[in-house]
Design a protein around this motif. Structure first.
Motif, PDB file in Angstrom:
ATOM      1  N   GLY A 261      20.203  23.324  52.508  1.00 14.98           N
ATOM      2  CA  GLY A 261      18.947  23.609  53.408  1.00 14.98           C
ATOM      3  C   GLY A 261      18.006  23.231  52.331  1.00 14.98           C
ATOM      4  N   VAL A 262      16.572  23.386  52.898  1.00 16.42           N
ATOM      5  CA  VAL A 262      15.146  23.588  52.331  1.00 16.42           C
ATOM      6  C   VAL A 262      15.007  24.714  51.479  1.00 16.42           C
ATOM      7  N   VAL A 263      14.688  24.714  50.122  1.00 15.51           N
ATOM      8  CA  VAL A 263      14.522  25.974  49.489  1.00 15.51           C
ATOM      9  C   VAL A 263      13.320  25.726  48.592  1.00 15.51           C
ATOM     10  N   PHE A 264      12.497  26.668  48.516  1.00 18.22           N
ATOM     11  CA  PHE A 264      11.308  26.503  47.691  1.00 18.22           C
ATOM     12  C   PHE A 264      11.726  27.272  46.502  1.00 18.22           C
ATOM     13  N   VAL A 265      11.419  26.837  45.240  1.00 14.21           N
ATOM     14  CA  VAL A 265      11.623  27.557  43.795  1.00 14.21           C
ATOM     15  C   VAL A 265      10.428  27.787  43.238  1.00 14.21           C
ATOM     16  N   ARG A 266       9.948  28.761  42.916  1.00 16.48           N
ATOM     17  CA  ARG A 266       8.810  29.441  42.036  1.00 16.48           C
ATOM     18  C   ARG A 266       9.358  29.558  40.826  1.00 16.48           C
TER      19      ARG A 266
ATOM     20  N   GLY B  16       9.943  32.514  32.958  1.00 21.16           N
ATOM     21  CA  GLY B  16      11.041  31.464  32.966  1.00 21.16           C
ATOM     22  C   GLY B  16      12.169  31.635  34.211  1.00 21.16           C
ATOM     23  N   LYS B  17      11.857  32.605  34.836  1.00 23.74           N
ATOM     24  CA  LYS B  17      12.686  33.102  35.927  1.00 23.74           C
ATOM     25  C   LYS B  17      12.528  32.342  37.101  1.00 23.74           C
TER      26      LYS B  17
ATOM     27  N   ASP C 208       4.472  25.153  41.798  1.00 23.51           N
ATOM     28  CA  ASP C 208       4.079  25.696  40.492  1.00 23.51           C
ATOM     29  C   ASP C 208       2.982  26.913  40.720  1.00 23.51           C
ATOM     30  N   GLY C 209       3.121  27.314  41.946  1.00 20.33           N
ATOM     31  CA  GLY C 209       2.045  28.529  42.357  1.00 20.33           C
ATOM     32  C   GLY C 209       2.315  28.827  43.845  1.00 20.33           C
TER      33      GLY C 209
END
Length: 310
Positions: free
Chosen positions: A40-45, A50-51, A101-102
């Motif tokens: 699927g579509v996954v956003f990653v912060r 570093g987590k 990145d934010g």
């Protein structure tokens, strides 16, 4: 009608886009990575320690809808995802990891055009797994005050959007979009977000819309459009609301076959309509294109839809 069935897709290679956040006014960068089938579509912060916090682009992760669509998990969020999500839905992108990145997406010029161009440049890669699709089989209706949203059975993916503003610069406008990569790119993708200057000034005082400008928004004054170039279409306002609906409804997690009608909708009501449809399991079925049998013609296979039973 576009061939909504078929195989799942991802992007062909990693790509990035940088800009500013419309509310924070701060730099924002996204990096898109290819993803496996069913991701699927996954956003990653990525946090300072570093987590990585993964936030699936699903209706279950919506945390705010007042000014834009915001998704979140574990106390982290990403705002203004609807323009990127609309581009994904329009080109038929199923699986992608969006590293950000934010807490806010780059606004670009207030629409989906930059994201469509980015996807056209990078290209899509077809995966081996079949795409699952939500097919509406009976009406689902949502009413809130004088607003009305509904899903209806339809052999295609149609957005039928009407807005009605007191301002004579907007008034009542309607637009019908039969979604395809071409129709979205040519008729919807460049429609910009808009706002009334009186409201924007209030938002500025509250610390919002700090990145809003005539470069990324249509500004509506008391008696005129303030952007020197004017509007891209006479009905740019309803086209942008249609763009928002495409992005918000992609939080279903799968493409849909049906007719979505909206009168005086918005991010919150779009989200509520998604929840209303999925809450009524008798109103839809999940379908996918069956695997091709030996000797079967491609036209026959493409015309066949099988409900998913597993």
């Amino acid at each position: 009608m576009r061939n909504i069935l078929g195989k799942q897709t991802t992007i062909a290679r990693t790509t990035r886009y940088s800009g500013i956040g419309v509310h924070s006014g701060k730099p924002a960068t996204i990096v898109l990575h290819p993803a496996e089938a069913d991701r699927g579509v996954v956003f990653v912060r990525t946090l300072d320690n570093g987590k990585d916090i993964e936030i699936p682009a699903l209706h279950t992760h919506v945390v705010a809808t007042e000014l834009c669509t915001v998704i979140g998990a574990e106390g982290q969020s990403v705002a203004t995802i609807e323009h990127l999500m609309a581009a994904f839905a329009a080109v038929g992108l199923d699986n992608v990891v969006v590293e950000i990145d934010g807490p806010e997406m780059p606004i670009a010029d207030g629409c989906s055009a930059a994201f469509i161009a980015m996807l056209a440049d990078v290209g899509l890669r077809t995966l081996s797994d079949a795409r699952e699709v939500i097919r509406v089989v009976k009406p689902v209706r949502l009413e809130a005050g004088d607003a009305l949203l509904e899903f209806l059975p339809f052999d295609g993916t149609r957005y039928d959007v009407t807005i009605d503003f007191k301002s004579p610069l907007i008034g009542r406008q309607s637009y019908v979009l039969d979604l395809s990569p071409d129709s979205f790119t040519n008729d919807i993708a460049r429609a910009r977000t808009f706002g009334f200057m009186a409201d924007v000034e209030k938002l500025w005082k509250m610390g919002f819309a700090l990145g809003s400008s005539l470069d990324n928004s249509v500004a509506i004054g008391e008696d005129r459009i303030l952007n020197p170039e004017g509007l891209r279409w006479a009905d740019e306002f309803v086209r942008h609301k249609t763009l928002d609906a495409v992005g918000d409804l992609s939080l279903l997690g799968k493409p849909f076959i049906g007719h979505f009608r909206s009168y005086k909708g918005g991010h919150k009501l779009n989200w509520m309509a998604v929840k209303a449809l999925l809450a009524d399991t008798s109103a839809y079925e999940i379908v996918r294109q069956p695997a091709a049998r030996r000797g079967a013609t491609s036209s026959l296979v493409a015309a066949t839809m099988a409900p998913v039973r597993d």
